[in-house]
Write a protein that holds these residues in place. Structure first.
Motif, PDB file in Angstrom:
ATOM      1  N   LYS A 163       0.842  -1.200   0.000  1.00 15.30           N
ATOM      2  CA  LYS A 163       0.000   0.000   0.000  1.00 15.30           C
ATOM      3  C   LYS A 163       0.874   1.246   0.000  1.00 15.30           C
ATOM      4  O   LYS A 163       1.727   1.419   0.857  1.00 15.30           O
ATOM      5  CB  LYS A 163      -0.923   0.020   1.212  1.00 15.30           C
ATOM      6  CG  LYS A 163      -1.845   1.230   1.231  1.00 15.30           C
ATOM      7  CD  LYS A 163      -2.752   1.206   2.444  1.00 15.30           C
ATOM      8  CE  LYS A 163      -3.616   2.470   2.486  1.00 15.30           C
ATOM      9  NZ  LYS A 163      -4.468   2.526   3.694  1.00 15.30           N
ATOM     10  N   ARG A 164       0.625   2.121  -0.971  1.00  9.87           N
ATOM     11  CA  ARG A 164       1.411   3.344  -1.092  1.00  9.87           C
ATOM     12  C   ARG A 164       0.981   4.335  -0.014  1.00  9.87           C
ATOM     13  O   ARG A 164      -0.208   4.559   0.195  1.00  9.87           O
ATOM     14  CB  ARG A 164       1.213   3.913  -2.490  1.00  9.87           C
ATOM     15  CG  ARG A 164       1.834   5.272  -2.755  1.00  9.87           C
ATOM     16  CD  ARG A 164       1.748   5.587  -4.224  1.00  9.87           C
ATOM     17  NE  ARG A 164       1.892   6.991  -4.511  1.00  9.87           N
ATOM     18  CZ  ARG A 164       2.475   7.449  -5.624  1.00  9.87           C
ATOM     19  NH1 ARG A 164       2.983   6.612  -6.519  1.00  9.87           N
ATOM     20  NH2 ARG A 164       2.554   8.749  -5.834  1.00  9.87           N
ATOM     21  N   THR A 165       1.945   4.948   0.619  1.00 12.77           N
ATOM     22  CA  THR A 165       1.667   5.989   1.591  1.00 12.77           C
ATOM     23  C   THR A 165       2.355   7.268   1.127  1.00 12.77           C
ATOM     24  O   THR A 165       3.475   7.222   0.603  1.00 12.77           O
ATOM     25  CB  THR A 165       2.126   5.571   3.006  1.00 12.77           C
ATOM     26  OG1 THR A 165       1.788   6.584   3.924  1.00 12.77           O
ATOM     27  CG2 THR A 165       3.618   5.318   3.082  1.00 12.77           C
ATOM     28  N   GLU A 166       1.663   8.393   1.284  1.00  7.65           N
ATOM     29  CA  GLU A 166       2.177   9.652   0.755  1.00  7.65           C
ATOM     30  C   GLU A 166       2.112  10.756   1.792  1.00  7.65           C
ATOM     31  O   GLU A 166       1.219  10.789   2.649  1.00  7.65           O
ATOM     32  CB  GLU A 166       1.337  10.109  -0.447  1.00  7.65           C
ATOM     33  CG  GLU A 166       1.335   9.160  -1.602  1.00  7.65           C
ATOM     34  CD  GLU A 166       0.659   9.728  -2.838  1.00  7.65           C
ATOM     35  OE1 GLU A 166      -0.005   8.959  -3.534  1.00  7.65           O
ATOM     36  OE2 GLU A 166       0.822  10.941  -3.107  1.00  7.65           O
ATOM     37  N   HIS A 167       3.055  11.675   1.686  1.00 10.15           N
ATOM     38  CA  HIS A 167       3.028  12.856   2.553  1.00 10.15           C
ATOM     39  C   HIS A 167       3.994  13.882   1.994  1.00 10.15           C
ATOM     40  O   HIS A 167       5.139  13.550   1.651  1.00 10.15           O
ATOM     41  CB  HIS A 167       3.427  12.486   3.976  1.00 10.15           C
ATOM     42  CG  HIS A 167       3.293  13.606   4.963  1.00 10.15           C
ATOM     43  ND1 HIS A 167       2.092  14.216   5.235  1.00 10.15           N
ATOM     44  CD2 HIS A 167       4.210  14.224   5.741  1.00 10.15           C
ATOM     45  CE1 HIS A 167       2.281  15.162   6.137  1.00 10.15           C
ATOM     46  NE2 HIS A 167       3.557  15.189   6.460  1.00 10.15           N
ATOM     47  N   GLN A 168       3.534  15.092   1.876  1.00 14.92           N
ATOM     48  CA  GLN A 168       4.363  16.218   1.447  1.00 14.92           C
ATOM     49  C   GLN A 168       5.084  15.949   0.136  1.00 14.92           C
ATOM     50  O   GLN A 168       6.241  16.318  -0.043  1.00 14.92           O
ATOM     51  CB  GLN A 168       5.383  16.571   2.545  1.00 14.92           C
ATOM     52  CG  GLN A 168       4.727  17.083   3.819  1.00 14.92           C
ATOM     53  CD  GLN A 168       5.734  17.531   4.873  1.00 14.92           C
ATOM     54  OE1 GLN A 168       6.868  17.048   4.912  1.00 14.92           O
ATOM     55  NE2 GLN A 168       5.329  18.462   5.701  1.00 14.92           N
ATOM     56  N   GLY A 169       4.395  15.268  -0.760  1.00 15.37           N
ATOM     57  CA  GLY A 169       4.955  15.013  -2.078  1.00 15.37           C
ATOM     58  C   GLY A 169       5.825  13.765  -2.165  1.00 15.37           C
ATOM     59  O   GLY A 169       6.171  13.315  -3.252  1.00 15.37           O
ATOM     60  N   PHE A 170       6.177  13.211  -1.025  1.00 15.89           N
ATOM     61  CA  PHE A 170       6.953  11.969  -0.997  1.00 15.89           C
ATOM     62  C   PHE A 170       6.005  10.775  -0.896  1.00 15.89           C
ATOM     63  O   PHE A 170       4.909  10.891  -0.367  1.00 15.89           O
ATOM     64  CB  PHE A 170       7.900  11.951   0.215  1.00 15.89           C
ATOM     65  CG  PHE A 170       9.077  12.876   0.078  1.00 15.89           C
ATOM     66  CD1 PHE A 170       9.002  14.179   0.530  1.00 15.89           C
ATOM     67  CD2 PHE A 170      10.259  12.427  -0.488  1.00 15.89           C
ATOM     68  CE1 PHE A 170      10.084  15.037   0.416  1.00 15.89           C
ATOM     69  CE2 PHE A 170      11.353  13.276  -0.607  1.00 15.89           C
ATOM     70  CZ  PHE A 170      11.257  14.588  -0.154  1.00 15.89           C
ATOM     71  N   HIS A 171       6.457   9.657  -1.385  1.00 13.00           N
ATOM     72  CA  HIS A 171       5.678   8.440  -1.224  1.00 13.00           C
ATOM     73  C   HIS A 171       6.597   7.238  -1.073  1.00 13.00           C
ATOM     74  O   HIS A 171       7.766   7.266  -1.476  1.00 13.00           O
ATOM     75  CB  HIS A 171       4.695   8.250  -2.389  1.00 13.00           C
ATOM     76  CG  HIS A 171       5.337   8.078  -3.729  1.00 13.00           C
ATOM     77  ND1 HIS A 171       5.656   6.835  -4.257  1.00 13.00           N
ATOM     78  CD2 HIS A 171       5.708   8.983  -4.657  1.00 13.00           C
ATOM     79  CE1 HIS A 171       6.186   6.987  -5.454  1.00 13.00           C
ATOM     80  NE2 HIS A 171       6.244   8.291  -5.716  1.00 13.00           N
ATOM     81  N   ALA A 172       6.042   6.208  -0.472  1.00 13.63           N
ATOM     82  CA  ALA A 172       6.773   4.957  -0.288  1.00 13.63           C
ATOM     83  C   ALA A 172       5.758   3.836  -0.186  1.00 13.63           C
ATOM     84  O   ALA A 172       4.624   4.047   0.250  1.00 13.63           O
ATOM     85  CB  ALA A 172       7.632   5.000   0.976  1.00 13.63           C
TER      86      ALA A 172
END
Lengths: 115, 113
Positions: B56-65
């Motif tokens: 599951k992709r997680t995103e925050h402040q333009g970053f993702h992992a």
């Protein structure tokens, strides 16, 4: 979240002296952690401090050199005994929020220079 | 014991190029929590991303992992680097019920104009 404050934010001391770094949380936290960071290198966990019990030290760190107190759920102190130039680094306290998947919060750090 | 391996040292990127910082981990536990922390100069390290859900992709402040348990990876990505992204990035691992929090060695990202 947890806000952590450290005092002092920086210090310069002579070799052989001792200094105390204080960490205060804005709410009660079960565990506090102390980390050491040499310039632009990794965060090294020094010890874990729970209220009312002896701190647990990681390999390479000892109670004699870095005694830690944890008198209550919002406060901890780290002492650097017999400071040496090799102890010059930044010291961070931190705590974890177990309700938020163990997110870790850090204090602002104390930059120590030993001459 | 648990361990985290990150892209080593300094990564220098030109503004606008994509960011990819690698993170792989080792743990005997089946439900790890993976984190990315960002550490700007003269500030405290702070949480950027976290995940415990496989694929599951997680995103925050333009970053993702995305946590991939099959490959034990949690790479940090951003489509377009900004000058303000210059910082030290740590990947970290913990496990439910395990008190230990393991940080990787850190990757310094330097974004240039």
């Amino acid at each position: 979240s947890v806000l952590l404050y450290q005092k002092p934010n920086r210090d310069i001391c002579q070799s052989g002296t001792s200094l105390k770094i204080q960490c205060v949380a804005d709410s009660q936290v079960v565990s506090m952690f102390w980390y050491q960071q040499f310039q632009e290198q990794s965060l090294m966990l020094m010890a874990t401090a729970n209220e009312g019990s002896e701190a647990t030290y990681e390999s390479g760190f000892t109670k004699d050199k870095f005694p830690i107190s944890r008198p209550n759920l919002t406060f901890s102190t780290l002492t650097v005994n017999n400071a040496r130039p090799g102890d010059s680094s930044i010291y961070f306290c931190s705590s974890r929020d177990r309700d938020l998947q163990d997110t870790q919060y850090f204090g602002p750090g104390t930059r120590l220079l030993v001459l | 014991g648990d361990s985290v391996t990150q892209t080593e040292g300094l990564v220098t990127l030109t503004e606008g190029l994509p960011v990819m910082l690698n993170c792989t981990y080792q743990t005997i536990y089946s439900n790890p929590f993976l984190f990315w922390y960002v550490h700007y100069l003269n500030e405290s390290p702070r949480l950027l991303l976290k995940s415990s859900t496989d694929n599951k992709r997680t995103e925050h402040q333009g970053f993702h992992a995305t946590l991939h348990k099959s490959s034990s990876s949690f790479h940090l990505q951003k489509s377009s680097a900004q000058l303000s992204d210059s910082a030290l990035y740590y990947c970290a691992l913990t496990n439910t019920g395990n008190y230990k929090y393991v940080f990787g060695a850190g990757t310094r990202l330097k974004v240039i104009a």
